[in-house]
Write a protein that holds these residues in place. Structure first.
Motif, PDB file in Angstrom:
ATOM      1  N   ALA A  59     -13.554 -14.911 -11.988  1.00  0.00           N
ATOM      2  CA  ALA A  59     -14.135 -13.643 -11.531  1.00  0.00           C
ATOM      3  C   ALA A  59     -14.241 -13.627 -10.009  1.00  0.00           C
ATOM      4  CB  ALA A  59     -15.502 -13.435 -12.158  1.00  0.00           C
ATOM      5  N   CYS A  60     -14.469 -14.793  -9.406  1.00  0.00           N
ATOM      6  CA  CYS A  60     -14.461 -14.870  -7.938  1.00  0.00           C
ATOM      7  C   CYS A  60     -13.065 -14.576  -7.410  1.00  0.00           C
ATOM      8  CB  CYS A  60     -14.898 -16.263  -7.480  1.00  0.00           C
ATOM      9  SG  CYS A  60     -16.636 -16.644  -7.793  1.00  0.00           S
ATOM     10  N   ALA A  61     -12.045 -15.111  -8.097  1.00  0.00           N
ATOM     11  CA  ALA A  61     -10.669 -14.969  -7.621  1.00  0.00           C
ATOM     12  C   ALA A  61     -10.214 -13.511  -7.612  1.00  0.00           C
ATOM     13  CB  ALA A  61      -9.736 -15.808  -8.481  1.00  0.00           C
ATOM     14  N   SER A  62     -10.638 -12.728  -8.593  1.00  0.00           N
ATOM     15  CA  SER A  62     -10.205 -11.328  -8.606  1.00  0.00           C
ATOM     16  C   SER A  62     -10.796 -10.537  -7.444  1.00  0.00           C
ATOM     17  CB  SER A  62     -10.579 -10.664  -9.938  1.00  0.00           C
ATOM     18  OG  SER A  62     -11.978 -10.539 -10.072  1.00  0.00           O
ATOM     19  N   SER A  63     -11.950 -10.983  -6.951  1.00  0.00           N
ATOM     20  CA  SER A  63     -12.612 -10.297  -5.833  1.00  0.00           C
ATOM     21  C   SER A  63     -12.283 -10.934  -4.490  1.00  0.00           C
ATOM     22  CB  SER A  63     -14.137 -10.330  -6.031  1.00  0.00           C
ATOM     23  OG  SER A  63     -14.510  -9.759  -7.251  1.00  0.00           O
ATOM     24  N   LEU A  64     -11.351 -11.865  -4.486  1.00  0.00           N
ATOM     25  CA  LEU A  64     -11.125 -12.708  -3.319  1.00  0.00           C
ATOM     26  C   LEU A  64     -10.852 -11.913  -2.046  1.00  0.00           C
ATOM     27  CD1 LEU A  64     -10.741 -15.562  -2.154  1.00  0.00           C
ATOM     28  CD2 LEU A  64      -8.341 -15.432  -2.866  1.00  0.00           C
ATOM     29  N   HIS A  65      -9.915 -11.003  -2.105  1.00  0.00           N
ATOM     30  CA  HIS A  65      -9.523 -10.299  -0.888  1.00  0.00           C
ATOM     31  C   HIS A  65     -10.460  -9.133  -0.580  1.00  0.00           C
ATOM     32  CE1 HIS A  65      -5.849 -12.443  -2.250  1.00  0.00           C
ATOM     33  NE2 HIS A  65      -5.880 -12.808  -0.982  1.00  0.00           N
ATOM     34  N   LEU A  66     -11.023  -8.545  -1.598  1.00  0.00           N
ATOM     35  CA  LEU A  66     -12.037  -7.508  -1.374  1.00  0.00           C
ATOM     36  C   LEU A  66     -13.217  -8.083  -0.594  1.00  0.00           C
ATOM     37  CD1 LEU A  66     -12.048  -5.994  -4.986  1.00  0.00           C
ATOM     38  CD2 LEU A  66     -11.028  -4.943  -2.948  1.00  0.00           C
ATOM     39  N   GLY A 249     -19.112  14.366  -7.650  1.00  0.00           N
ATOM     40  CA  GLY A 249     -19.305  14.571  -6.219  1.00  0.00           C
ATOM     41  C   GLY A 249     -19.003  13.373  -5.343  1.00  0.00           C
ATOM     42  N   TRP A 250     -18.207  12.443  -5.838  1.00  0.00           N
ATOM     43  CA  TRP A 250     -17.845  11.247  -5.068  1.00  0.00           C
ATOM     44  C   TRP A 250     -16.434  11.388  -4.511  1.00  0.00           C
ATOM     45  CZ3 TRP A 250     -20.154   5.951  -5.395  1.00  0.00           C
ATOM     46  CH2 TRP A 250     -21.445   5.961  -5.925  1.00  0.00           C
ATOM     47  N   ASN A 251     -16.191  10.711  -3.418  1.00  0.00           N
ATOM     48  CA  ASN A 251     -14.843  10.511  -2.906  1.00  0.00           C
ATOM     49  C   ASN A 251     -14.270   9.267  -3.590  1.00  0.00           C
ATOM     50  OD1 ASN A 251     -12.568  10.691  -1.144  1.00  0.00           O
ATOM     51  ND2 ASN A 251     -13.478   9.092   0.132  1.00  0.00           N
ATOM     52  N   VAL A 252     -13.003   9.301  -3.985  1.00  0.00           N
ATOM     53  CA  VAL A 252     -12.383   8.174  -4.675  1.00  0.00           C
ATOM     54  C   VAL A 252     -11.146   7.712  -3.913  1.00  0.00           C
ATOM     55  CG1 VAL A 252     -11.284   7.350  -6.791  1.00  0.00           C
ATOM     56  CG2 VAL A 252     -13.229   8.910  -6.931  1.00  0.00           C
ATOM     57  N   ILE A 253     -11.078   6.408  -3.675  1.00  0.00           N
ATOM     58  CA  ILE A 253      -9.895   5.776  -3.091  1.00  0.00           C
ATOM     59  C   ILE A 253      -9.399   4.761  -4.109  1.00  0.00           C
ATOM     60  CG2 ILE A 253      -8.993   4.357  -1.215  1.00  0.00           C
ATOM     61  CD1 ILE A 253     -11.338   5.373   0.506  1.00  0.00           C
ATOM     62  N   GLU A 254      -8.153   4.881  -4.528  1.00  0.00           N
ATOM     63  CA  GLU A 254      -7.627   3.946  -5.513  1.00  0.00           C
ATOM     64  C   GLU A 254      -6.606   3.024  -4.853  1.00  0.00           C
ATOM     65  OE1 GLU A 254      -6.198   3.748 -10.169  1.00  0.00           O
ATOM     66  OE2 GLU A 254      -6.539   5.687  -9.200  1.00  0.00           O
ATOM     67  N   LEU A 255      -6.853   1.736  -4.961  1.00  0.00           N
ATOM     68  CA  LEU A 255      -5.947   0.718  -4.442  1.00  0.00           C
ATOM     69  C   LEU A 255      -5.215   0.106  -5.634  1.00  0.00           C
ATOM     70  CD1 LEU A 255      -8.323  -1.067  -1.880  1.00  0.00           C
ATOM     71  CD2 LEU A 255      -6.726   0.813  -1.464  1.00  0.00           C
ATOM     72  N   LYS A 256      -4.132   0.752  -5.994  1.00  0.00           N
ATOM     73  CA  LYS A 256      -3.413   0.315  -7.192  1.00  0.00           C
ATOM     74  C   LYS A 256      -2.153  -0.468  -6.847  1.00  0.00           C
ATOM     75  CE  LYS A 256      -1.685   1.999 -11.635  1.00  0.00           C
ATOM     76  NZ  LYS A 256      -1.554   3.179 -12.524  1.00  0.00           N
ATOM     77  N   HIS A 257      -1.413   0.016  -5.870  1.00  0.00           N
ATOM     78  CA  HIS A 257      -0.110  -0.574  -5.555  1.00  0.00           C
ATOM     79  C   HIS A 257      -0.145  -1.247  -4.195  1.00  0.00           C
ATOM     80  CE1 HIS A 257       1.200   1.723  -8.968  1.00  0.00           C
ATOM     81  NE2 HIS A 257       0.963   2.881  -8.376  1.00  0.00           N
ATOM     82  N   GLY A 330      -5.553  -4.276  -4.761  1.00  0.00           N
ATOM     83  CA  GLY A 330      -6.816  -4.967  -4.550  1.00  0.00           C
ATOM     84  C   GLY A 330      -6.669  -6.340  -3.945  1.00  0.00           C
ATOM     85  N   HIS A 331      -5.426  -6.769  -3.717  1.00  0.00           N
ATOM     86  CA  HIS A 331      -5.189  -8.045  -3.047  1.00  0.00           C
ATOM     87  C   HIS A 331      -4.448  -7.848  -1.726  1.00  0.00           C
ATOM     88  CE1 HIS A 331      -6.777 -10.415  -6.323  1.00  0.00           C
ATOM     89  NE2 HIS A 331      -6.023  -9.745  -7.185  1.00  0.00           N
ATOM     90  N   ASN A 332      -4.353  -6.606  -1.272  1.00  0.00           N
ATOM     91  CA  ASN A 332      -3.675  -6.315  -0.010  1.00  0.00           C
ATOM     92  C   ASN A 332      -4.724  -6.038   1.060  1.00  0.00           C
ATOM     93  OD1 ASN A 332      -2.422  -4.494   2.109  1.00  0.00           O
ATOM     94  ND2 ASN A 332      -0.595  -5.081   0.930  1.00  0.00           N
ATOM     95  N   LEU A 333      -4.883  -6.972   1.979  1.00  0.00           N
ATOM     96  CA  LEU A 333      -5.962  -6.877   2.957  1.00  0.00           C
ATOM     97  C   LEU A 333      -5.864  -5.645   3.836  1.00  0.00           C
ATOM     98  CD1 LEU A 333      -6.324 -10.621   4.007  1.00  0.00           C
ATOM     99  CD2 LEU A 333      -8.048  -9.224   2.878  1.00  0.00           C
ATOM    100  N   ALA A 334      -4.666  -5.288   4.251  1.00  0.00           N
ATOM    101  CA  ALA A 334      -4.528  -4.114   5.112  1.00  0.00           C
ATOM    102  C   ALA A 334      -4.989  -2.855   4.383  1.00  0.00           C
ATOM    103  CB  ALA A 334      -3.079  -3.967   5.575  1.00  0.00           C
ATOM    104  N   ASP A 335      -4.610  -2.721   3.115  1.00  0.00           N
ATOM    105  CA  ASP A 335      -5.021  -1.555   2.331  1.00  0.00           C
ATOM    106  C   ASP A 335      -6.535  -1.551   2.109  1.00  0.00           C
ATOM    107  OD1 ASP A 335      -2.346  -0.941   2.203  1.00  0.00           O
ATOM    108  OD2 ASP A 335      -2.091  -1.571   0.115  1.00  0.00           O
ATOM    109  N   ILE A 336      -7.070  -2.715   1.820  1.00  0.00           N
ATOM    110  CA  ILE A 336      -8.515  -2.821   1.581  1.00  0.00           C
ATOM    111  C   ILE A 336      -9.289  -2.425   2.831  1.00  0.00           C
ATOM    112  CG2 ILE A 336     -10.397  -4.424   1.090  1.00  0.00           C
ATOM    113  CD1 ILE A 336      -8.298  -6.066  -0.559  1.00  0.00           C
ATOM    114  N   LEU A 337      -8.874  -2.953   3.966  1.00  0.00           N
ATOM    115  CA  LEU A 337      -9.574  -2.646   5.215  1.00  0.00           C
ATOM    116  C   LEU A 337      -9.449  -1.182   5.583  1.00  0.00           C
ATOM    117  CD1 LEU A 337      -8.589  -5.843   7.208  1.00  0.00           C
ATOM    118  CD2 LEU A 337     -10.900  -5.190   6.519  1.00  0.00           C
ATOM    119  N   ASP A 338      -8.287  -0.598   5.310  1.00  0.00           N
ATOM    120  CA  ASP A 338      -8.128   0.835   5.568  1.00  0.00           C
ATOM    121  C   ASP A 338      -9.087   1.655   4.713  1.00  0.00           C
ATOM    122  OD1 ASP A 338      -6.551   3.131   6.760  1.00  0.00           O
ATOM    123  OD2 ASP A 338      -6.182   3.476   4.621  1.00  0.00           O
TER     124      ASP A 338
END
Length: 920
Positions: A59-66, A249-257, A330-338
């Motif tokens: 479970a830690c590994a899946s959240s690693l880059h986030l 009423g939320w904004n949604v950002i999906e990091l899929k690809h 979810g493992h792409n740091l540039a996308d996550i930071l954006d």
């Protein structure tokens, strides 16, 4: 799996070298996290009967880059972080590298001390050294503005209400506005928790744009891969979550690809490939092939779904296809930071749906049962070797990095930035707290000056309403004064004494404010920004006794209104109650809720007190005293927990004293281990003159002034119990013969007094001890002080030797004496266990009366009789207790009475207590 960073411009002003360094830092964090978990499960002192320690490395590994992106870049020193429980070791590993461990003296830990701490995951702190709990805890060395996370579905809600609390402080000009963000990372299975859904709508309506939830969408739960009905949802669970959040009423950002996938999608025929990923694979389909990592299987399944994609697949090698398949956003740091950068400028709360892989870069990659699986010794060695570390020195900060290389350079700069920022924030909080300490250096009044002389019959809920409304009125008076309003009525001396405290008090309720006597606290004072037209004011749309409920962020607003959402309201009370600890401003949230429905939010209440939040919870109306409501609402929420104190007053004056004491302790921080205050009130009227009349009649108060008498009683009320009736000093008052103690709680005091009067007519003196707090009088607080209040009140297990009537005794006739104690009858509108330990504490006979069956509708007198809690039932219980006490056998030692050595026991004249009390 490789991570490409083929982007020219990166978020937060970073460059490609820094992004690559962050990937390296993430790999180091994963290795050290896995070793923490492995080490915790392989200690030499482990006993064969000990349970598995666990640790959730996958479970830690899946959240690693986030998490790496959060701690290395996105999170500012003033921000709050709430991680899912199972990823706590990962947070610790990253903070270790950054250098954010606090020593016990308040300084920052050395590298060596930090390495020692990393080896103490889930270890008991027997030697006084710091350890890490299984999940995030306030005792952690890196707990700065990190919420405890030992439960799922609740901390993210509390984090959101911290944001609302902070906005409230700013709008009331109690705090300077700054860019504070409230981040939470949740699991996708966690997102089915009902507590989250009460909050989602509320956060959206309140436009909490400084709130971000990050969903670690790894498609797995504890039991295995999540099975989602795509046909029912019209898509995957991610699609359902996306639509749900947008609808609320939320904004949604999906990091899929990831980047490699996106590059493939824009190549010739790439739209066919994207369509399969987005629309033609269920999560279960995707997860099965992700685990298998078989390019031929992927080709087969993709072509089966769309034959036209074959030409695209033919242009990809097996290695390329596998890389594209596994390349999740979810493992792409540039996308996550954006995404994180977008969250800080959003005009709504934001949900990031980050597609990840559970067990990323581990041997249990995407395995069904990897949730609680442990890394093997061989895997640990491989992970550490990849970092230039060993099992003997697993937590080094350099390893195979250069001491002056990009990783250490970035970590050192980040550490210095965070440490300086944290110290600055701590100083701001300390300065604010010192200011309030000065303001409240003199004690508050002991009551609120509520005059009930013209109110012969009132109930405790009424008094709660009077106090809440008075605090609101005083606070609003100051707000209007500060706004330049003219012709305001002068506050009297009593009101002026509450000015400072009133500025910090606010009310909240889950749609029960008008039915729990706080209408004036709500009238035109509901905090929020609905963005709707104020028709109530325009049309003078008024009803007698009904408050105007238009939302406003004006300083005069001091009520937080909820729909029927007890869980959300309870979490909000906890979050607002942390204002003193987190910002130095001792807000006092006062929440009112139907007592029966406290049980709906019991998990949230536990979280609040575990968090040591300081709040006031009024459970009202409560118990079978709410007689017309019947069984559904009458089972009281009798709950006792650490860091929480419960009260149950009978008379209005008790309630007033209790509330004043709670406020005094709150603003002066004199509430250790009793931060949460729960008061149960009722709507059954009580004749208030009984309070003064019964107390003044007692021998102990003869010759006292009224003020001195009330102060003595107040002291006892706040210590957990006081004598409402005490006949000590009467001419024929004979303990052991005709005296019984009735311990009553709450509104049951009315029945206890009626029973005492009836017993007196029969020559029996029933002293009525009102228990205002079971914990203080008989529970954990009393145990800690050796039951001081019972001793002070003279409640004891003394043996009284009573002679048989008409006998003239000499020394040898001592065997004819009966050894008797003053028995106890306890009565509570609640569970028997509330008061049933009094007899065992002092060593005397006790009969306990309480609620042990479902109730029925009716008048109080009928319902009390049905439960055996009416005056007649108390009289019978007292007779039984007295009669049974006469059967106590006396044994005299031969050493004491040698002349009667063979006759060392007195046999009572009967073997049944019923002979003494034939009424039953």
């Amino acid at each position: 799996m490789a991570n490409s960073t083929t982007v020219d411009k990166f978020p937060f002003g970073l460059d490609s070298a820094q992004i690559d360094a962050m990937y390296s830092i993430a790999n180091r964090a994963l290795a050290q996290t896995c070793h923490m978990v492995w080490e915790a499960n392989h200690r030499k002192d482990h006993a064969p009967t000990d349970p598995k320690v666990g640790g959730h490395a996958a479970a830690c590994a899946s959240s690693l880059h986030l998490t790496t992106a959060m701690h290395m870049v996105a999170r500012a020193p003033q921000d709050f972080w709430c991680g899912k429980p199972h990823m706590a070791p990962l947070d610790h590993s990253l903070h270790h590298q950054i250098g954010l461990f606090r020593a016990q003296d308040g300084g920052w830990m050395t590298e060596n001390d930090g390495q020692t701490l990393m080896s103490r995951l889930r270890q008991f702190p027997a030697d006084g050294l710091p350890t890490f709990q299984s999940y995030h805890a306030a005792s952690d060395a890196d707990s700065w503005r990190i919420l405890p996370s030992g439960t799922v579905g609740i901390p993210p809600v509390n984090s959101g209400y911290l944001a609302l609390m902070y906005n409230y402080l700013v709008d009331r000009k109690l705090q300077e506005k700054k860019d504070i963000h409230f981040w939470s990372l949740l699991g996708d299975s966690e997102f089915r928790e009902g507590s989250l859904f009460e909050a989602i709508t509320d956060f959206g309506e309140r436009r909490l744009n400084n709130v971000t939830w990050i969903l670690d969408y790894n498609r797995q739960s504890l039991d295995g891969t999540r099975l989602i009905n795509n046909e029912a949802f019209g898509g995957t669970d991610a699609d359902r979550i996306n639509a749900t959040m947008v609808a609320n009423g939320w904004n949604v950002i999906e990091l899929k690809h990831g980047a490699k996938r996106r590059a493939a999608f824009v190549a010739k025929g790439g739209e066919l490939l994207q369509n399969i990923f987005d629309n033609l694979l269920s999560d279960f389909d995707f997860q099965a092939m992700l685990w298998k990592r078989d390019a031929s299987l992927i080709r087969l399944e993709f072509i089966e779904r769309d034959v036209k994609v074959k030409s695209v697949l033919d242009g990809l090698s097996d290695e390329q296809l596998l890389e594209i398949y596994q390349d999740l956003g979810g493992h792409n740091l540039a996308d996550i930071l954006d995404a994180y950068q977008q969250c800080r400028v959003s005009d709504k709360p934001t949900m990031i749906i980050a597609h990840t892989i559970k067990g990323f870069n581990m041997d249990n990659f995407a395995m069904q049962g990897n949730h609680s699986s442990l890394p093997s010794e061989g895997e640990i060695d491989t992970l550490l070797e990849g970092q230039g570390l060993t099992r003997e020195q697993p937590y080094g900060l350099v390893g195979n990095w250069s001491a002056t290389g990009p990783e250490r350079s970035m970590l050192e700069k980040r550490g210095e930035f965070m440490r300086n920022g944290i110290e600055n924030e701590e100083q701001l909080v300390a300065d604010k707290a010192a200011g309030y300490s000065e303001i409240f250096s003199a004690p508050l009044p002991t009551d609120f000056g509520i005059n009930i002389s013209m109110m012969p019959i009132v109930h405790t809920q009424w008094m709660w309403g009077q106090v809440a409304n008075k605090m609101t009125r005083i606070g609003s008076h100051i707000d209007f004064e500060n706004a330049g309003a003219e012709n305001l009525p002068e506050l009297n001396a009593s009101e002026k004494a509450w000015e400072a405290a009133s500025q910090l008090a606010l009310t909240m309720s889950p749609d029960v404010g008008t039915s729990t006597n706080i209408n004036p606290s709500m009238d035109g004072k509901v905090y929020g920004e609905s963005g709707v037209r104020d028709w109530e004011s325009e049309l003078k749309w008024e009803e007698r006794g009904r408050p105007e409920l238009y939302d406003t962020t004006d300083p005069t607003s001091r009520h937080i209104r909820f729909e029927i959402s007890e869980q959300a309201a309870m979490s909000a009370a906890g979050s607002f109650g942390m204002a003193s600890k987190l910002f130095g401003t001792p807000l006092m949230p006062m929440m009112t809720v139907y007592d029966f429905f406290i049980k709906r939010a019991l998990d949230q209440l536990y979280y609040n007190v575990y968090w040591r939040s300081s709040f006031l919870l009024i459970g009202t109306p409560s118990g079978i005293a709410l007689s017309p409501e019947g069984a559904q609402h009458s089972w009281k929420s009798d709950i006792q927990m650490p860091s929480m104190l419960t009260w149950e007053p009978c008379f209005a004056k008790e309630m007033e004293w209790i509330l004043a004491d709670a406020m005094q302790r709150h603003v002066s921080n004199d509430n250790i281990d009793r931060e949460g205050v729960v008061v149960r009130a009722v709507t059954m009227g009580v004749r208030q003159k009984e309070f003064k009349t019964r107390i003044a009649a007692q021998q102990q108060y003869k010759g006292m002034s009224e003020s001195d008498m009330y102060e003595a009683v107040r002291t006892d009320v706040l210590a957990g119990g006081y004598w409402l009736a005490n006949h000590e000093g009467a001419a024929d008052y004979q303990p052991g013969e005709n005296v019984v103690t009735i311990i009553a709680m709450g509104v049951m005091g009315t029945e206890a007094i009626a029973a005492a009067d009836a017993l007196l007519e029969r020559g029996i003196y029933a002293n009525v001890l009102m228990c205002t707090s079971a914990e203080l009088l008989l529970g954990r607080f009393a145990k800690d002080n050796d039951y001081d209040q019972l001793t002070k009140l003279g409640v004891n297990g003394d043996v009284h030797l009573v002679a048989t009537a008409g006998e003239k005794l000499d020394a040898a006739d001592i065997l004819l004496l009966g050894a008797r104690k003053v028995p106890i009858v306890s009565i509570a509108d609640g569970e028997l266990g509330l008061l049933d330990n009094a007899g065992s504490i002092i060593g005397t006979k006790q009969i306990s009366l309480g609620v042990s069956k479902f109730s029925k509708s009716g008048r109080p007198s009928e319902v009390f009789a049905y439960h055996g809690l009416d005056a007649n039932s108390i009289v019978d219980a007292a007779g039984k207790a007295l009669s049974m006490s006469t059967l106590t056998k006396v044994k005299v030692s031969p050493q004491t009475l040698k002349q009667v050595e063979e006759q060392g026991r007195v046999t009572p004249p009967t073997s049944s207590w019923r002979d003494f009390w034939p009424d039953l």
